[in-house]
Structure formats: C-alpha cells, structure tokens
Design a protein around this motif. Sequence first.
Motif, PDB file in Angstrom:
ATOM      1  N   SER A  48       1.605  -4.552 -13.461  1.00  0.00           N
ATOM      2  CA  SER A  48       0.210  -4.818 -13.062  1.00  0.00           C
ATOM      3  C   SER A  48      -0.345  -6.083 -13.709  1.00  0.00           C
ATOM      4  CB  SER A  48      -0.689  -3.622 -13.402  1.00  0.00           C
ATOM      5  OG  SER A  48      -0.704  -3.365 -14.798  1.00  0.00           O
ATOM      6  N   TYR A  49       0.274  -6.544 -14.805  1.00  0.00           N
ATOM      7  CA  TYR A  49      -0.184  -7.746 -15.491  1.00  0.00           C
ATOM      8  C   TYR A  49       0.393  -9.021 -14.871  1.00  0.00           C
ATOM      9  CZ  TYR A  49      -1.432  -4.376 -19.133  1.00  0.00           C
ATOM     10  OH  TYR A  49      -1.943  -3.308 -19.819  1.00  0.00           O
ATOM     11  N   SER A  53       2.110  -9.361  -8.266  1.00  0.00           N
ATOM     12  CA  SER A  53       2.916  -8.140  -8.153  1.00  0.00           C
ATOM     13  C   SER A  53       2.208  -7.155  -7.220  1.00  0.00           C
ATOM     14  CB  SER A  53       3.118  -7.487  -9.528  1.00  0.00           C
ATOM     15  OG  SER A  53       1.907  -6.860  -9.958  1.00  0.00           O
ATOM     16  N   PHE A  54       2.939  -6.141  -6.756  1.00  0.00           N
ATOM     17  CA  PHE A  54       2.336  -5.172  -5.839  1.00  0.00           C
ATOM     18  C   PHE A  54       1.136  -4.458  -6.482  1.00  0.00           C
ATOM     19  CE2 PHE A  54       6.626  -5.398  -3.849  1.00  0.00           C
ATOM     20  CZ  PHE A  54       6.215  -5.800  -2.588  1.00  0.00           C
ATOM     21  N   VAL A  66      -3.522  -2.071   1.057  1.00  0.00           N
ATOM     22  CA  VAL A  66      -2.601  -3.179   0.776  1.00  0.00           C
ATOM     23  C   VAL A  66      -1.186  -2.764   1.191  1.00  0.00           C
ATOM     24  CG1 VAL A  66      -1.590  -4.611  -1.050  1.00  0.00           C
ATOM     25  CG2 VAL A  66      -4.000  -3.996  -1.169  1.00  0.00           C
ATOM     26  N   GLU A  67      -0.489  -3.659   1.866  1.00  0.00           N
ATOM     27  CA  GLU A  67       0.904  -3.414   2.268  1.00  0.00           C
ATOM     28  C   GLU A  67       1.805  -3.569   1.045  1.00  0.00           C
ATOM     29  OE1 GLU A  67       3.634  -2.433   5.298  1.00  0.00           O
ATOM     30  OE2 GLU A  67       1.577  -3.013   5.792  1.00  0.00           O
ATOM     31  N   THR A  72       7.270   0.778  -4.572  1.00  0.00           N
ATOM     32  CA  THR A  72       5.906   1.001  -5.064  1.00  0.00           C
ATOM     33  C   THR A  72       5.399   2.378  -4.623  1.00  0.00           C
ATOM     34  OG1 THR A  72       5.464  -1.384  -4.933  1.00  0.00           O
ATOM     35  CG2 THR A  72       3.550   0.076  -5.117  1.00  0.00           C
ATOM     36  N   ILE A  73       5.669   2.723  -3.374  1.00  0.00           N
ATOM     37  CA  ILE A  73       5.262   4.034  -2.852  1.00  0.00           C
ATOM     38  C   ILE A  73       5.937   5.145  -3.635  1.00  0.00           C
ATOM     39  CG2 ILE A  73       5.314   5.582  -0.848  1.00  0.00           C
ATOM     40  CD1 ILE A  73       3.363   3.300  -0.424  1.00  0.00           C
ATOM     41  N   SER A  74       7.250   4.985  -3.871  1.00  0.00           N
ATOM     42  CA  SER A  74       8.016   5.992  -4.621  1.00  0.00           C
ATOM     43  C   SER A  74       7.461   6.155  -6.035  1.00  0.00           C
ATOM     44  CB  SER A  74       9.491   5.595  -4.675  1.00  0.00           C
ATOM     45  OG  SER A  74      10.219   6.446  -5.534  1.00  0.00           O
TER      46      SER A  74
END
Length: 309
Positions: A48-49, A53-54, A66-67, A72-74
């Motif tokens: 996140s920093y 990044s996603f 956001v796509e 990321t989903i997992s």
Amino acid sequence: MNDGLLYKAQVRWLFHAHIKIKIPVFCDESLFDELFAVLEDVDKHYNSYSEGSFFDLINKNAGQFVEVDDETISLLRQLIYFSDLFDGEYDITVMPLVRLWGFYKDEEPRLPLKEEIKATKKRVNYKTIEIEGSKVRIAEGQEIITGSFMKSYAVDKLVQKMRKEGITDAIINAGGSTIKTLNNNIHPFWIVNVQNSLKKDDSLFKLEVSNACFSTSAQTKTFVEIGGKKYGHIINPLTGYPSENKQIGIISTNCFVGDIISTGLYNQTLDGFTEKMKLLSTQFDVSGFLMDKNNSIRFSDGFEKYIVQ
C-alpha cells in the motif's frame, strides 16, 4: 547450529526494512537477483506504500470501484476471513486511526480527543470492503494498510521460489519481525534469538526453528511520544487506542498467517491470548507467546518445545 556449513548472504532494503537472505555458499551469486526480484514484485504491485500498487489505487480511489488482479482479490478475501476470525480486532482499514495518532505525519503528535477517535473509528470497518468480480471498492474516507501482512506474504512467495530452485537450507530475516527458515537432514534447524523489546542487547530466549516462520511485533520499536509517554503503532480497531502490551511472537508454518495472528492477538489479555491460540491451533499450525503491559509472559500450548535457552 550450522556444523561448519558455509553460507553467503545479501541484504537489500524493501518494505521499509532490511531483508537478509542467507543461502548455501555453493549457490550461484546471480541467484540473489532472482530471489530479491520475487520480493520486489510484491512490493511494487501490492504494498500500500508503493505508488501505483493495487492497494495504493484502491486507497486513492476510495468510494469508487477499482479494477485489480486476481491476486489482490485472493488476498482481500483471506484478510476479510481473518478479520471475521478476530471479531474485528484485526482490520486492514485501520489506517485512519494510525494517522490520527500521529504516525506518517510531519507535525508534532498530540493526544487525539475522544470525539476524534469516535469519529475516526466510523471509517474503520473491513466489512465495507466491496468485491465485485475483478473490482474492489472501499468506502469514502477509508484507507487500507498492508504493513501487517505484505512483507510476510512476499517471504512465503520467496520460499516457493527457493524450493523450486532446489534450495532446502536457508534463512530469511525480514527486518527482524519475520524470520523464515528452510532446513534439511544435514542442517535440521536454525537458532533464532528472540530479543527483549524492553532491553537492548538482551534476549528473552533462543528458539530452535525448523522449516517454520517466527513472526514478532513490539510496541517499543515503532511509536509516537506524546507528553513523555510512548504510544505504539498497533492500534485496536475496536477501541481506537494503541495496545499497551509489549511484545508478541508467533511460530507458524506460513509467514502470512503468523504475521496476521501476531497483529490480531496483540490487543489480547494473557487469558484472552491463551484462549484465542487454542482456537487458532485447531485451524493452523501455530504457537507463541505474549508479553503484556506488566511485562508478564504467557506461552501458548506447544511453544515451550521450541525454547533451547
């Protein structure tokens, strides 16, 4: 323990920490670039920093979908599962409270007002994370922080790469808070020194760790000082206040799981820690210790077998 075995090591700066990888001396030097590339990829795409990044995109577009990619989903589904498991005492949307207490701010920290804590807590709620197909949305004013799991998640991926390369004897020290060992019949374990967070150059005990991860958190290393009192960075999402416990350590087979548990149980009383660890050990191969605000230490079932000194 190394019985005369020889190793080579490299240290690089990633995830705001010095990451040290130690592998057998006969491994090709170029392998270090391949190993660190695994960590760099996770840092770039999921920390996140890290700009772009996603998780950074999710945060910057709070209130909008956001796509993102499948990974990321997992990750989010696993994190939501753990938050449910800890009844909200583990919550990746805790960042607004972390900022309120003066972390990641340039100005002098001050004690937040009760009204401010109450208002900020309303923005901390993992249950408002929405996942629709390949899109993610957090509520307006929310912010996800990945510090409690991303480094360890990267270490788990690094271990997969090592095993693929045939490395069965190694140790990864990710900033001292995550230590992962690989062992074989020739070198059955590594000795991990658990430092006392209250006294520099003092150790609580030494552990014999074999093909496992040691995750530790302490409030004495990362804190803000307000009116002569130190407030640590691990904040209880339910109360809005930093935990007063001193230190926790978790041994697990999976670094990602161990790191989350070390954060999720940081706010517990000694009895609460014992009970929660009993429940968690029915699902995961974990054991550990907690040092409370009075410097009392409690071991969970099975932890003492690792102590050699």
